[in-house]
Design a protein around this motif. Sequence first.
Motif, short mmCIF file in Angstrom:
data_model
loop_
_atom_site.label_atom_id
_atom_site.label_comp_id
_atom_site.label_asym_id
_atom_site.label_seq_id
_atom_site.Cartn_x
_atom_site.Cartn_y
_atom_site.Cartn_z
N SER A 57 -54.30 -5.10 37.66
CA SER A 57 -53.35 -4.48 36.72
C SER A 57 -52.24 -5.48 36.42
CB SER A 57 -52.74 -3.19 37.29
OG SER A 57 -51.80 -3.49 38.31
N TYR A 58 -51.62 -5.33 35.26
CA TYR A 58 -50.52 -6.21 34.90
C TYR A 58 -49.33 -5.97 35.81
CZ TYR A 58 -53.46 -6.24 30.72
OH TYR A 58 -54.53 -6.31 29.86
N GLU A 59 -49.13 -4.72 36.19
CA GLU A 59 -47.98 -4.37 37.02
C GLU A 59 -48.04 -5.07 38.38
OE1 GLU A 59 -48.36 -1.73 33.72
OE2 GLU A 59 -49.84 -2.26 35.27
N GLU A 60 -49.26 -5.20 38.95
CA GLU A 60 -49.39 -5.89 40.24
C GLU A 60 -48.95 -7.34 40.14
OE1 GLU A 60 -52.96 -4.83 42.88
OE2 GLU A 60 -53.63 -4.27 40.86
N LEU A 61 -49.35 -8.01 39.06
CA LEU A 61 -48.94 -9.40 38.89
C LEU A 61 -47.43 -9.50 38.73
CD1 LEU A 61 -50.64 -12.22 36.93
CD2 LEU A 61 -48.23 -11.77 36.54
N LEU A 62 -46.87 -8.60 37.93
CA LEU A 62 -45.43 -8.67 37.69
C LEU A 62 -44.63 -8.36 38.94
CD1 LEU A 62 -45.25 -7.01 34.14
CD2 LEU A 62 -45.23 -9.45 34.72
N ALA A 63 -45.24 -7.65 39.89
CA ALA A 63 -44.55 -7.35 41.15
C ALA A 63 -44.65 -8.49 42.15
CB ALA A 63 -45.15 -6.07 41.76
N ASP A 64 -45.44 -9.50 41.85
CA ASP A 64 -45.59 -10.65 42.75
C ASP A 64 -44.29 -11.46 42.73
OD1 ASP A 64 -46.17 -13.11 43.95
OD2 ASP A 64 -48.25 -13.11 43.25
N PRO A 65 -43.57 -11.53 43.83
CA PRO A 65 -42.26 -12.20 43.82
C PRO A 65 -42.34 -13.71 43.63
CG PRO A 65 -42.87 -11.60 46.05
CD PRO A 65 -43.90 -10.99 45.15
N GLU A 66 -43.52 -14.29 43.82
CA GLU A 66 -43.64 -15.74 43.70
C GLU A 66 -43.85 -16.21 42.26
OE1 GLU A 66 -46.69 -17.01 46.36
OE2 GLU A 66 -45.63 -16.34 48.16
N ILE A 67 -44.23 -15.29 41.38
CA ILE A 67 -44.46 -15.65 39.98
C ILE A 67 -43.11 -15.81 39.27
CG2 ILE A 67 -45.50 -14.98 37.79
CD1 ILE A 67 -47.52 -15.65 40.00
N GLU A 68 -42.90 -16.98 38.66
CA GLU A 68 -41.64 -17.24 37.96
C GLU A 68 -41.75 -17.06 36.45
OE1 GLU A 68 -39.38 -20.78 39.85
OE2 GLU A 68 -41.52 -21.25 40.06
N ALA A 69 -42.90 -17.41 35.90
CA ALA A 69 -43.08 -17.36 34.45
C ALA A 69 -44.43 -16.74 34.14
CB ALA A 69 -43.00 -18.76 33.84
N VAL A 70 -44.49 -16.07 32.99
CA VAL A 70 -45.69 -15.35 32.60
C VAL A 70 -46.12 -15.78 31.20
CG1 VAL A 70 -46.54 -13.06 31.90
CG2 VAL A 70 -45.31 -13.33 34.05
N TYR A 71 -47.42 -16.00 31.04
CA TYR A 71 -48.01 -16.22 29.72
C TYR A 71 -48.65 -14.92 29.28
CZ TYR A 71 -51.38 -17.85 26.21
OH TYR A 71 -52.13 -18.01 25.07
N ASN A 72 -48.25 -14.43 28.08
CA ASN A 72 -48.70 -13.14 27.58
C ASN A 72 -49.55 -13.31 26.32
OD1 ASN A 72 -49.03 -10.58 26.51
ND2 ASN A 72 -46.86 -10.08 26.41
N PRO A 73 -50.89 -13.35 26.46
CA PRO A 73 -51.77 -13.45 25.30
C PRO A 73 -52.47 -12.12 24.99
CG PRO A 73 -52.97 -14.19 27.21
CD PRO A 73 -51.66 -13.61 27.71
N LEU A 74 -51.84 -11.01 25.34
CA LEU A 74 -52.42 -9.69 25.11
C LEU A 74 -52.54 -9.39 23.62
CD1 LEU A 74 -50.43 -7.87 27.90
CD2 LEU A 74 -52.93 -8.04 27.83
N PRO A 75 -53.30 -8.35 23.25
CA PRO A 75 -53.33 -7.94 21.83
C PRO A 75 -51.92 -7.72 21.28
CG PRO A 75 -55.04 -6.79 23.06
CD PRO A 75 -54.21 -7.54 24.07
N ASN A 76 -51.77 -7.91 19.98
CA ASN A 76 -50.43 -7.96 19.37
C ASN A 76 -49.55 -6.76 19.68
OD1 ASN A 76 -51.20 -10.39 18.25
ND2 ASN A 76 -51.65 -9.56 16.23
N HIS A 77 -50.12 -5.58 19.73
CA HIS A 77 -49.29 -4.39 19.94
C HIS A 77 -48.75 -4.30 21.37
CE1 HIS A 77 -53.03 -3.10 21.73
NE2 HIS A 77 -52.55 -1.91 22.04
N LEU A 78 -49.27 -5.12 22.28
CA LEU A 78 -48.79 -5.12 23.66
C LEU A 78 -47.83 -6.26 23.96
CD1 LEU A 78 -52.11 -4.24 25.54
CD2 LEU A 78 -50.21 -2.71 24.97
N HIS A 79 -47.55 -7.09 22.98
CA HIS A 79 -46.67 -8.24 23.23
C HIS A 79 -45.29 -7.80 23.68
CE1 HIS A 79 -49.14 -11.34 20.69
NE2 HIS A 79 -49.74 -10.96 21.80
N VAL A 80 -44.66 -6.91 22.93
CA VAL A 80 -43.30 -6.50 23.29
C VAL A 80 -43.28 -5.65 24.56
CG1 VAL A 80 -41.35 -5.07 22.57
CG2 VAL A 80 -42.27 -6.80 21.02
#
Length: 333
Positions: A57-80
């Motif tokens: 899930s995306y939420e699990e990755l975002l909860a990872d405290p070691e991740i500093e930056a995220v690349y978001n190539p999701l479909p356009n309606h999910l960008h924001v």
Amino acid sequence: MRKVVWGVLSTARIGIEKVLPEMLASPLIELRAIASRSLPAAEAAAQQLGIPRAYGSYEELLADPEIEAVYNPLPNHLHVPLTLQAAAAGKHVLCEKPIALSAEEAATLRAAAGRVRIEEAFMVRHHPQWQRARELVRAGRIGTPRAVQVAFSYFNDDPANIRNQAAIGGGALYDIGCYAILSGRWLFEAEPRRVVALVDRDPALGTDRSTSALLDFGAGRQLAFTVSTQSCPYQRVQVLGTRGRLEIRIPFNAPRGGAMQIALDEGGALDGSGVQVETLPAAEQYRLEAEAFSRLVRGEPGPGYGLDDALAQARVIDALWRSERSGRWEDIA
């Protein structure tokens, strides 16, 4: 520079085939995790590319405290929505274009952009051929630039493809017209004042399969473009000036590691005899983009394109949609 630890939201094809291999090759980046709504898909991508962690899930990755930056190539309606979630988790975000489906939606990122760095991913700005093209225009090699002309097309009429789904931001203008708009903004180093559009929609899909537009940048400067998702594959950028012409021959999908060419015509002979071709060194534009963003995350100087730049793009697209409905010139709001 200490490496920036990255995570990727989605196993989108653009990431797996183009962006992530180049990020993995960078000495400035540690690509530590990839997420999908399907854990098997994330695990398969992680194994294929050698990424250490996979999340279901995306939420699990975002909860990872070691991740500093995220690349978001999701479909356009999910960008924001996912960019907002990432920012709320304290992650910097490099978000694929278009950053939003409207300027109003993009503006919801303002508060988040005050806490973390958010940038719209236009990799072409980091490619040496684009930087060289701007350098030649600035140096007056073609005189005063009067017109930028862009053609960009491919053929894809698969209803299952996200680029052909109107409800989630499919169609030519969102997918590739944004590059045409950027071409004028980059080469004129200005913002358009008004636009007019001609849009042809697929009767079954509802997406704009061909869109043409004229953008008025003032002072006699014009951008004209045609983009299509149902035409033969082609792309060119031409810049016409008072004394010469410049052409970027593969402006958007520059092949990985390919030596690219810019044609400069300072003589104007109609048979092309005065054209000089400059070959630029091989470059990997997605790696250059991710490295530039990583440097900014570390507080190092470099070119940055923040939310104001993304909003300027979104306002132009909004005006083009208004022009489709009105059939008239529309001012940039």
